[in-house]
Design an enzyme around this catalytic site. Sequence first.
Site, PDB file in Angstrom:
ATOM      1  N   LYS A  31       0.820  -1.216   0.000  1.00  0.00           N
ATOM      2  CA  LYS A  31       0.000   0.000   0.000  1.00  0.00           C
ATOM      3  C   LYS A  31       0.853   1.263   0.000  1.00  0.00           C
ATOM      4  O   LYS A  31       0.614   2.191  -0.778  1.00  0.00           O
ATOM      5  CB  LYS A  31      -0.906  -0.008   1.229  1.00  0.00           C
ATOM      6  N   THR A  32       1.862   1.318   0.871  1.00  0.00           N
ATOM      7  CA  THR A  32       2.702   2.514   0.968  1.00  0.00           C
ATOM      8  C   THR A  32       3.448   2.766  -0.336  1.00  0.00           C
ATOM      9  O   THR A  32       3.589   3.911  -0.781  1.00  0.00           O
ATOM     10  CB  THR A  32       3.706   2.372   2.133  1.00  0.00           C
ATOM     11  N   ARG A 599       0.347  -9.573  10.915  1.00  0.00           N
ATOM     12  CA  ARG A 599       1.586  -8.883  11.321  1.00  0.00           C
ATOM     13  C   ARG A 599       2.781  -9.808  11.121  1.00  0.00           C
ATOM     14  O   ARG A 599       3.929  -9.351  11.093  1.00  0.00           O
ATOM     15  CB  ARG A 599       1.542  -8.476  12.805  1.00  0.00           C
TER      16      ARG A 599
END
Length: 724
Positions: A31-32, A599
């Site tokens: 996403k980033t 995570r």
Amino acid sequence: MSLKSLNSIQRAAVEAVDGPVLIFAGAGSGKTRVLTHKLYYLVREGLFEPEEILAVTFTNKAAEEMKSRVKKLLKRKTLPLSIGTFHSICARLLREDIKTIGFSQNFAIYDVKDQLDLIKVLIAELNNSKNLSTPNQIRTQISFFKNKMITPDMQARKARTILEKYIVDIYRAYQKALKVNDALDFDDLLLYPLEIFNKKPTILRKYQKKWKYILVDEYQDTNRPQFHFLTRLAEKHQNICVVGDDDQSIYGWRGAEISNILDFEKFFSSCRVFTLEKNYRSTQQILDAAISVVMNNDRRSEKNLIATGGSGESIGLMETVDEQEEASAIVSALEKEIKLNKRTFSEFAVLYRTNAQSRALEDSFRRIGIPYNIIGGMRFYERKEVKNVLAYLRLVVNLKDTITMRRVVNFPARGIGAKTLDKCVEQARKDKIELFDVLKNPHKMQIRGKQAEALSKFYELIKKYHDLREKLSASELARSLIEEAGVLKHFKESADPEARERFDNVAELLTSIEEFCIREPDATLSRFLEDVSLLTDIDHWNDSDNRVAFMTVHSSKGLEFPVVFLSGMDDGLFPLYNSLDSKDELEEERRLFYVALTRAAERVFLLYSTNRRRMGAENVSGIPSRFISEIPEDYLERIDFSSAVTRKFVSGKRQQDTRTELIRTITTFDDFEVGDMVKHSIFGVGKIMALSGSGENQRVGVVFKDGTRKKLIVKYANLKKITG
């Protein structure tokens, strides 16, 4: 620099510029990278000038990181992008235009303490119903109204009870007082731009013209005012790109509305939708397990996450007897990972649903000597409510401790303020006696009424337990004292949103004292306080850059680790009991579980306990979380674990007398000396440089061959003496 580093879907999403764009970015899907490359693409291709772009994030850190990456891609030292959090962007807008609604450009921004101070003044002014609700309860309620865009007048029409009408009165007075003080709270920062847009369409058009392209990160976390702010700005040019993952929407409790992302296409009908499904973080086993749970939610967008890192190992599932054995099981699995895969401490994260769960984990890690950091929170014994209870116990042991007395003399609130304490200090100096002894004669200091009664009762309470300190066990004394002092009642009856967690933390402390008394039957209260002090300080020797991360699942969002331990997977703990009767809340708990699993990059361990102590003495039978049953058996590897401590549950005459007896199967300990060479299961070979005590209570300071320095408790460290 080009877009060649992006996969085909990422690139298509970056190059989609004209009109509204919705990007569903699954966990670990880059996403980033997409966000930064889209900003880079918009500027590099000359589609928009930097100052024509508005990029909104949820943290200042994310905003700075995004801006830094874009500048690096464009090879520019400066970049006049409007990039920041919703609150910072709105504050800038208001500094320029808030005068149109009656505030000055120098308006103050009130933080929580400022808000509470103002509400206290308003409660005193109303005077007629000040005991109906606490200042913080009122502050929380006002914030809720603002998040839902409910004005005082709107709420007044709904109010039926005395309490509801009272809160409306405070809300209305609060808003007027803010204006008189030329001040805004954080919720106002989001609401007043909308008021300006409604009253002054020319100002709205100014910003629509200024920001011709809008990019929004973490869109699933937006609330109602944020949604309206964005849609008003984009309603003319329609150039808005939102990025988020509905499966990671976990902030409904603070106003976020998942419908904002799921219904985005309804508000922007010409929207193009891209779904990023290629995962660059986790193994396929982890992704499949996470999706198998979250897919049970009714309201979600379909995603098929594909791991680029292969299948990986199954999800480890460990059943333990209680929270102590759960902590031991985590340490055991961690040791094996270090030995087999040559991992460092920083590659591990231990996640839990509630902060109170960290206590047993912290105790275990300290005793073994494994360094850790609490992320997004504070160490258990450093929490305010825990320190307050410990202060009561310290004062019972040492009546001369004036600092500790000052901490608890008005906790819970007894009406003993600073001026009253000043009188006590002055009298103690005058009579040349201890400050504590002054409290038994408040009339001598011209203190009357409720304050005099409160001082006398506090004196009698502490003196009573001071005299009992050698007759009761530390556990019996602590539980009785805290009950009589009204600490548990204080948190139990409070409507403060954090009161439940504070209650749980005090209960956890009582549990830790209970466990201490089981381990050390002859130990005194003084010894417990000494033990806590030692354990709290033990980590100061350790390397701060290489530690296991401890955090709640909420705090872990946006982070990643090679190995994740998810503790407390008991039904009623994760998911929480209070979510079981609400479909929306249960679905948010599922999304939280999805966040927890994703995570992890390589390995996940799930742990649950068949018994979990509450309030020290009460054993609650546990069953595995329903989320575990929603994971297909093929994805789970059941791992047997038995610790060096055997626990058996002993029933008393009454149900509440049920307790746990611990029988240690390892009963012999080396007596070490300075200079001895020892071997530790994780740190390897080292030399003892300092020690105190003997046998199982011996503490040793060891310098290991790699330079690591550790303070260890022999009973838990499992050190082996090396001879020859």
